[in-house]
Design an enzyme around this catalytic site. Structure first.
Site, mmCIF file in Angstrom:
data_model
loop_
_atom_site.group_PDB
_atom_site.id
_atom_site.type_symbol
_atom_site.label_atom_id
_atom_site.label_comp_id
_atom_site.label_asym_id
_atom_site.label_seq_id
_atom_site.Cartn_x
_atom_site.Cartn_y
_atom_site.Cartn_z
ATOM 1 N N SER B 318 0.842 -1.205 0.000
ATOM 2 C CA SER B 318 0.000 0.000 0.000
ATOM 3 C C SER B 318 0.878 1.256 0.000
ATOM 4 O O SER B 318 0.585 2.223 -0.706
ATOM 5 C CB SER B 318 -0.903 -0.017 1.237
ATOM 6 O OG SER B 318 -1.612 1.178 1.333
ATOM 7 N N TRP B 321 2.279 1.590 -3.400
ATOM 8 C CA TRP B 321 1.222 2.019 -4.329
ATOM 9 C C TRP B 321 1.095 3.548 -4.298
ATOM 10 O O TRP B 321 0.892 4.187 -5.331
ATOM 11 C CB TRP B 321 -0.113 1.378 -3.926
ATOM 12 C CG TRP B 321 -1.259 1.769 -4.802
ATOM 13 C CD1 TRP B 321 -1.675 1.125 -5.935
ATOM 14 C CD2 TRP B 321 -2.138 2.889 -4.646
ATOM 15 N NE1 TRP B 321 -2.751 1.779 -6.482
ATOM 16 C CE2 TRP B 321 -3.063 2.869 -5.715
ATOM 17 C CE3 TRP B 321 -2.243 3.910 -3.704
ATOM 18 C CZ2 TRP B 321 -4.073 3.819 -5.862
ATOM 19 C CZ3 TRP B 321 -3.239 4.856 -3.851
ATOM 20 C CH2 TRP B 321 -4.145 4.806 -4.918
ATOM 21 N N HIS B 322 1.227 4.107 -3.088
ATOM 22 C CA HIS B 322 1.033 5.542 -2.958
ATOM 23 C C HIS B 322 2.168 6.343 -3.601
ATOM 24 O O HIS B 322 1.944 7.445 -4.104
ATOM 25 C CB HIS B 322 0.881 5.951 -1.486
ATOM 26 C CG HIS B 322 -0.504 5.726 -0.977
ATOM 27 N ND1 HIS B 322 -0.909 4.529 -0.428
ATOM 28 C CD2 HIS B 322 -1.603 6.527 -0.945
ATOM 29 C CE1 HIS B 322 -2.184 4.616 -0.090
ATOM 30 N NE2 HIS B 322 -2.633 5.808 -0.387
ATOM 31 N N GLY B 323 3.359 5.833 -3.554
ATOM 32 C CA GLY B 323 4.445 6.606 -4.157
ATOM 33 C C GLY B 323 5.753 5.850 -4.178
ATOM 34 O O GLY B 323 5.989 4.956 -3.359
ATOM 35 N N PHE B 477 -0.779 9.761 -7.604
ATOM 36 C CA PHE B 477 -0.675 8.312 -7.389
ATOM 37 C C PHE B 477 -1.272 7.582 -8.546
ATOM 38 O O PHE B 477 -1.374 7.021 -9.219
ATOM 39 C CB PHE B 477 -1.368 7.901 -6.109
ATOM 40 C CG PHE B 477 -0.905 8.694 -4.922
ATOM 41 C CD1 PHE B 477 0.448 8.968 -4.740
ATOM 42 C CD2 PHE B 477 -1.806 9.211 -4.023
ATOM 43 C CE1 PHE B 477 0.875 9.724 -3.656
ATOM 44 C CE2 PHE B 477 -1.391 9.955 -2.933
ATOM 45 C CZ PHE B 477 -0.054 10.214 -2.752
#
Lengths: 386, 477
Positions: B318, B321-323, B477
C-alpha cells in the site's frame, strides 16, 4: 401538463428549484449591505509590523509595509532574489537599512508595478532600488506573464497608462486564447457572487476565531497575531529544498527550471530600449523623476555546459548594449556572471542559490563585495551592524 | 482536465446536452471519447497509454475465457498482469529503482554512470492499473465473464469521473451499468448536483485553505514542535477534504449520467482503532488489497505470526502504491505495525478495546486520530532526515510564541475541517441526506431543504474558496 407527485413536469420544476435557489442564496447574501459595512471595518485594519522582507497582497498594503520599514535601499525581484538574499544577514554585512520586496514567479511587468505603485507611491524615497534579473528578463515582458495575471489585477496594473503601450498586443492575443476566455467566464461568476469581498471577509473571520481561542501569553491584537504568524511562516525561514515541499504556484514556478528561450532560443537576442518593447524605459524614467538611483543586478546562472544556441551566443552583446544604455541613462549595473567564487555547489538548481546559510551567506558576502563599490557612492558608507 | 475548472463545467454540460439522446452504444462511445479528451487534456500522450492497456486487457480476458487448457488460461493471465505491472513500474518506479541501485553501487565502491531518464508520471496511473488488474483477476478466477464488447470495456477502463483518482471500481459493479441504456433520472441529477457542490466545497474551501497552512509549515527549515504539529493537523484536514472532495465530484458527475460509483469514505476521523480507520478511509483501495492480496495470502485465519506477515506485506504494498519513495514505504510499514500490535494492545489495556463507555469512545477516537497523524508526517515529508527531525522534536523546547502560533494554525485547520468532520456526519446521522431513490426527494418540503442546503454549500465555496488552489493530491498516485 401535470405537477402531481412523481410526474415528469414536477421533477423538472423541482430540479430547476434546487439549481435556482442554490445559485440565488449565495448571490443575495454576498451582495447584502451589511456585508459591505463589515468589510469596511476590515479595510482600515491593514497595518503591519516592520519587517525586512515580504511580498505584497496589493499596492496599498505594499505601501503601508514600506512606510513602516522606511528603507534606504529596496531590492526588487523574484525567486532569484528570494533564494539569494536573506535581508537580516545582508543588513548585517552591509550596514544598510534595506527592504527585500520580492514575489516568486514575477517578471519585469510586476517589477515595474512594484516600483511605481509601491516604492514611488509610498513616498518613502529610498536612495537606491536594486532589481535582480536574469539574462534578458528585463526586456521580455511577456515571459511567463500568464502566471502573473492575478497579481497584476490585484495591483491594478492594467489601469496604468503605459500598460497598453507595452502589453496591448499581448493582452489582445490572450483575450482571444482559451485561458483568456476561461478567465472571463470565471470573472463573470466572481462578479455575480461578489466573491472577492466575501472571501476576504470570511477568511479573516476564520483567522480571528482561531486567534481568539489560542490567545496564549501577553494580550495582542488580531493584526499583531496575523503579522506574527506571517512572519513565522515567511520565506526567510524556508529550507534549502523548499521548492520540492510546496505544492502551489511557487513550487510549479520554481520547478520549471530555466525559461525556454533564455538559453535555448534559436533567435538572436537584440537589445531594444523602445517604449513599446518593455517597461525598462518607464522604470528609468520613474527613477529620474523621483530622485532615486536604479541599480540592475544580473544574476549568474549555474555554470552549465554551453548550449551553442543563438540566444546564448548573442546574450553577451545584448548585455553590453543594455549596460551602455543604462549607464547613459544614469543607472547602475552589476553582473555577477564572471564571479568564479559562486560555485556550482551553491546552486539549488539552474537559477537558485541554496537557502541553507552554509551557501547563502557566502553568496551574500560575494554579492556585497561585488556591488559595494558601485552602490556605496549612492547609499553612503554605513557602520556595520555586526 | 480538472474538476474545479470552467473547462470541466463546459465539458460536462456539452456532454449532457448530447448524452441522453443517444442509444446505449452511442452513450458508451460518447463516454469513451469524452474520457479520452478528459485524460488527454493533461497530456495528449496519456491517451495512448490508456488505449493500449485497454486493448491488451480486453484481449487477454477474452483469451482467458476462450482458453482450452488451464496452462493457456494462466499464460494469458500472466501476460495481462505483467503488462499492467510493467507499465506501472516503467512510469512510476523506474526512477526510484535506478536511484537506489545507483546509491548501492556507489556505496560499495562501484561508480555507475548515472542514467538520466526522467519519465513524467501519468496522473492516476496506480488507480486505473489496479482497476484493470482487478478485472483480469476476476476473469481468471471465473468470478466474472470476459466482456465481449470492446466498447463496453473501454468505457469501464476509462470512465472519466473516476479515472484519475478513483474510486477503484470492479468490473462486476460497473459493466452491467454500461450494458443498459441510461435515461435522465431527475432526482438522481438533483442529488448528483448537490454532491458535486459538496465535493467542490471540500476541495476549494477546506482542502485548498488548509493546504496553504500545511505547505508553509512543511517548507520551514526548523519548525518547532507546536508549529509542526499544527501543520500536520492542517495536512490531515487537507488530505481528507481533498480526496473526499474528489470522490464526491466523481460520484456526483457519474450519478448525473446514470452511473453509480461506490463510496470511498465513511467518516474516517471518528474511527476508534487503526483497523476501523482503514475500513473507513479509501475504502475501494482497502477492499482491493483485502480481496486480491490479503485473503489469498491466508488473511487472518492463519497463525498470529502469519497474519502479522500478511498485514505487513499488504501495507508495504500500500505504501509503494502511494508513491515511489522510502517515506511511503515507511508509512505503509508504520500502519502495518499499528494494525499488528493493536489487538495485543487492546487486550492488555481495555481502554483500547471496548471499555470505558462514552469517555472510552472519545479517548479511542482522539488516540486513533492522533496516531494516524504521526503517519501523516511520513506521508507528507519525503526527506527522511526531515522526518527524523520532525518526529524527534521536543515539545518542552518550544517557546510560548511558538505554542501560540502552532495552536493558531491547528485551530484554524480544525475550523475549516468542521463541516466535513463534524457537521456532515451529524447531518447524515440524523437521516437528512436522502439517497437518489428516497421517496422524500419527490416532496416539495425536501426539495426546498435540498435547495437551501445546496445554496449554503455554494455560499461556503464562494466565501472560503482559496485563491491558491492546486491539483488534487491523489492525482500523483
Amino acid at each position: 401538463m401535470s405537477f402531481q407527485s412523481g410526474s415528469p413536469m414536477r421533477s423538472v420544476a423541482q430540479l430547476v428549484c434546487v439549481i435556482g435557489i442554490a445559485v440565488l442564496v449565495p448571490a443575495l447574501i454576498c451582495r447584502s449591505d451589511s456585508l459591505e459595512k463589515s468589510l469596511r471595518v476590515r479595510d482600515v485594519k491593514q497595518k503591519r509590523v516592520m519587517r525586512a522582507s515580504g511580498g505584497v497582497e496589493d499596492a496599498p498594503t505594499g505601501r503601508a509595509i514600506l512606510q513602516a520599514a522606511k528603507p534606504e535601499w529596496v531590492l526588487i525581484g523574484n525567486s532569484m532574489l528570494n533564494s539569494r538574499i536573506e535581508p537580516n544577514y545582508l543588513t548585517g554585512i552591509s550596514g544598510q537599512r534595506l527592504y527585500k520586496l520580492s514575489v516568486s514567479g514575477t517578471k519585469s511587468p510586476m517589477w515595474y508595478l512594484l516600483l511605481k505603485l509601491v516604492v514611488v507611491e509610498s513616498g518613502v524615497k529610498p536612495k537606491c532600488v536594486t532589481i535582480f534579473y536574469r539574462d534578458r528578463d528585463l526586456t521580455w515582458p511577456e515571459l511567463r506573464m500568464h502566471r502573473n495575471e492575478e497579481m497584476v489585477d490585484r495591483m491594478k496594473g492594467r489601469e496604468q497608462p503605459e500598460w497598453p503601450i507595452v502589453m496591448g498586443a499581448y493582452d489582445r492575443a490572450q483575450a482571444m486564447s482559451w485561458p483568456g476566455m476561461m478567465k472571463r467566464v470565471s470573472g463573470t461568476m466572481d462578479g455575480l457572487f461578489a466573491a472577492e469581498k466575501m472571501r476576504e471577509w470570511a477568511r479573516w473571520k476564520m483567522k480571528k476565531v482561531a486567534f481568539k481561542f489560542t490567545a496564549l501569553g501577553p494580550e495582542m491584537t488580531d493584526e499583531d497575531r496575523r503579522d506574527e504568524l506571517n512572519d513565522a511562516l515567511s520565506m526567510d525561514y524556508q529550507r534549502s529544498d523548499w521548492a520540492s515541499t510546496l505544492q502551489g504556484e511557487d513550487a510549479e514556478v520554481e520547478a520549471q527550471g530555466p525559461d525556454p528561450g533564455t538559453r535555448d532560443g534559436e533567435e538572436p537576442i537584440v537589445f531594444d530600449p523602445s517604449p513599446q518593447e518593455s517597461f525598462l524605459p518607464y522604470m528609468v524614467d520613474l527613477a529620474k523623476r523621483n530622485g532615486f538611483i536604479l541599480h540592475f543586478h544580473k544574476v549568474k546562472r549555474r555554470p552549465d555546459p554551453p548550449t551553442g544556441s543563438e540566444a546564448e551566443l548573442t546574450l553577451p552583446a545584448y548585455t553590453e548594449a543594455l549596460k551602455a544604455w543604462l549607464k547613459e541613462n544614469g543607472c547602475l549595473f552589476t553582473d555577477e556572471g564572471g564571479e568564479t567564487s559562486i560555485t556550482e555547489e551553491m546552486y539549488h538548481d539552474g537559477d537558485h542559490i541554496k537557502t541553507d546559510p552554509q551557501y547563502q551567506r557566502p553568496y551574500m558576502e560575494i554579492f556585497w563585495r561585488n556591488v559595494q563599490p558601485t552602490i556605496e557612492g549612492v547609499l553612503g558608507p554605513k557602520a556595520r551592524a555586526k | 482536465m480538472i474538476f474545479q475548472s470552467v473547462e470541466y463545467l463546459i465539458f460536462f454540460t456539452l456532454l449532457l446536452c448530447v448524452y441522453f439522446w443517444l442509444p446505449r452504444k452511442g452513450q458508451n462511445l460518447l463516454l469513451v471519447v469524452a474520457s479520452y479528451i478528459f485524460y488527454g487534456w493533461i497530456h495528449h500522450w496519456y491517451v495512448l497509454l490508456i488505449g493500449i492497456t485497454t486493448l491488451f486487457d480486453w484481449g487477454c480476458a477474452i483469451g482467458m475465457e476462450k482458453s482450452t487448457s488451464d496452462k493457456q488460461r494462466k499464460a494469458y493471465f500472466i501476460l495481462s498482469i505483467s503488462v499492467n505491472l510493467a507499465i506501472l513500474f516503467a512510469f512510476k518506479y523506474f526512477g526510484f529503482f535506478i536511484e537506489n541501485v545507483t546509491a548501492v553501487l556507489t556505496a560499495i565502491g562501484l561508480m555507475p554512470s548515472p542514467i538520466l531518464l526522467k519519465i513524467a508520471l501519468p496522473a492516476g496511473i496506480s488507480f486505473f492499473t489496479f482497476q484493470s488488474l482487478s478485472y483480469a483477476i476476476d476473469v481468471y478466477r471465473k468470478q466474472l465473464p470476459a466482456c465481449r464488447s470492446l466498447l463496453d470495456y473501454a468505457t469501464f477502463a476509462a470512465f472519466f469521473p473516476q479515472l484519475v483518482a478513483g474510486p477503484i471500481e470492479r468490473a462486476g459493479h460497473m459493466l452491467p451499468q454500461y450494458q443498459v441504456v441510461r435515461r435522465p433520472q431527475l432526482e438522481a441529477i438533483r442529488s448528483g448536483f448537490v454532491l458535486i457542490l459538496w465535493g467542490l466545497f471540500q476541495k476549494l474551501a477546506i482542502a485548498d485553505s488548509t493546504a496553504m497552512l500545511a505547505n508553509k509549515v512543511f517548507a520551514l527549515a526548523d519548525a518547532s514542535f507546536p508549529v509542526l504539529w499544527g501543520g500536520v493537523l492542517a495536512f490531515g484536514v487537507q488530505i481528507y477534504a481533498d480526496f473526499s472532495g474528489y470522490t464526491a465530484i466523481a460520484r456526483g458527475s457519474a450519478r448525473i449520467i446514470g452511473i453509480e460509483l461506490c463510496p470511498n469514505f465513511n467518516h474516517p476521523y471518528i474511527s476508534q482503532s487503526p483497523s476501523e480507520f482503514w475500513r473507513r478511509w479509501h475504502m475501494s483501495l482497502g477492499k482491493w488489497f483485502k480481496d486480491y492480496i490479503f485473503i489469498p495470502l491466508g488473511g487472518s485465519r492463519v497463525s498470529s505470526s502469519t497474519t502479522i506477515r500478511n498485514v505487513m506485506f499488504v501495507f508495504f504494498l500500500s505504501g509503494l502504491w502511494h508513491g515511489a519513495g522510502w517515506n511511503f514505504i515507511f508509512w505503509g510499514l508504520f500502519h502495518g505495525l499499528l494494525l499488528s500490535i493493536w489487538p495485543y494492545l487492546s487486550k492488555a489495556v481495555p481502554l483500547f478495546g471496548k471499555a470505558g463507555g462514552p469517555a472510552g469512545i472519545v479517548f479511542r477516537v482522539v488516540f486513533t486520530f492522533a496516531i494516524m497523524h504521526v503517519g501523516r508526517v511520513l506521508f507528507r515529508e519525503h526527506n527522511l532526515a526531515m522526518i527524523v527531525h520532525h518526529l524527534t522534536l521536543n515539545p518542552l523546547a518550544a517557546t510560548l510564541t511558538e505554542w501560540r502560533i502552532g495552536c493558531g494554525i491547528g485551530l484554524e485547520a480544525v475550523l475549516y475541517g468542521l463541516p466535513l468532520t463534524l457537521i456532515f456526519p451529524l447531518v447524515e446521522y440524523l437521516g437528512w441526506i436522502p439517497s437518489p431513490e428516497d421517496e422524500r426527494l419527490k416532496t416539495w418540503k425536501w426539495t426546498l431543504i435540498q435547495s437551501f442546503a445546496a445554496g449554503l454549500i455554494l455560499l461556503g465555496i464562494v466565501a472560503l474558496c482559496s485563491t491558491e488552489g492546486g491539483d488534487f493530491i491523489y492525482f500523483q498516485f
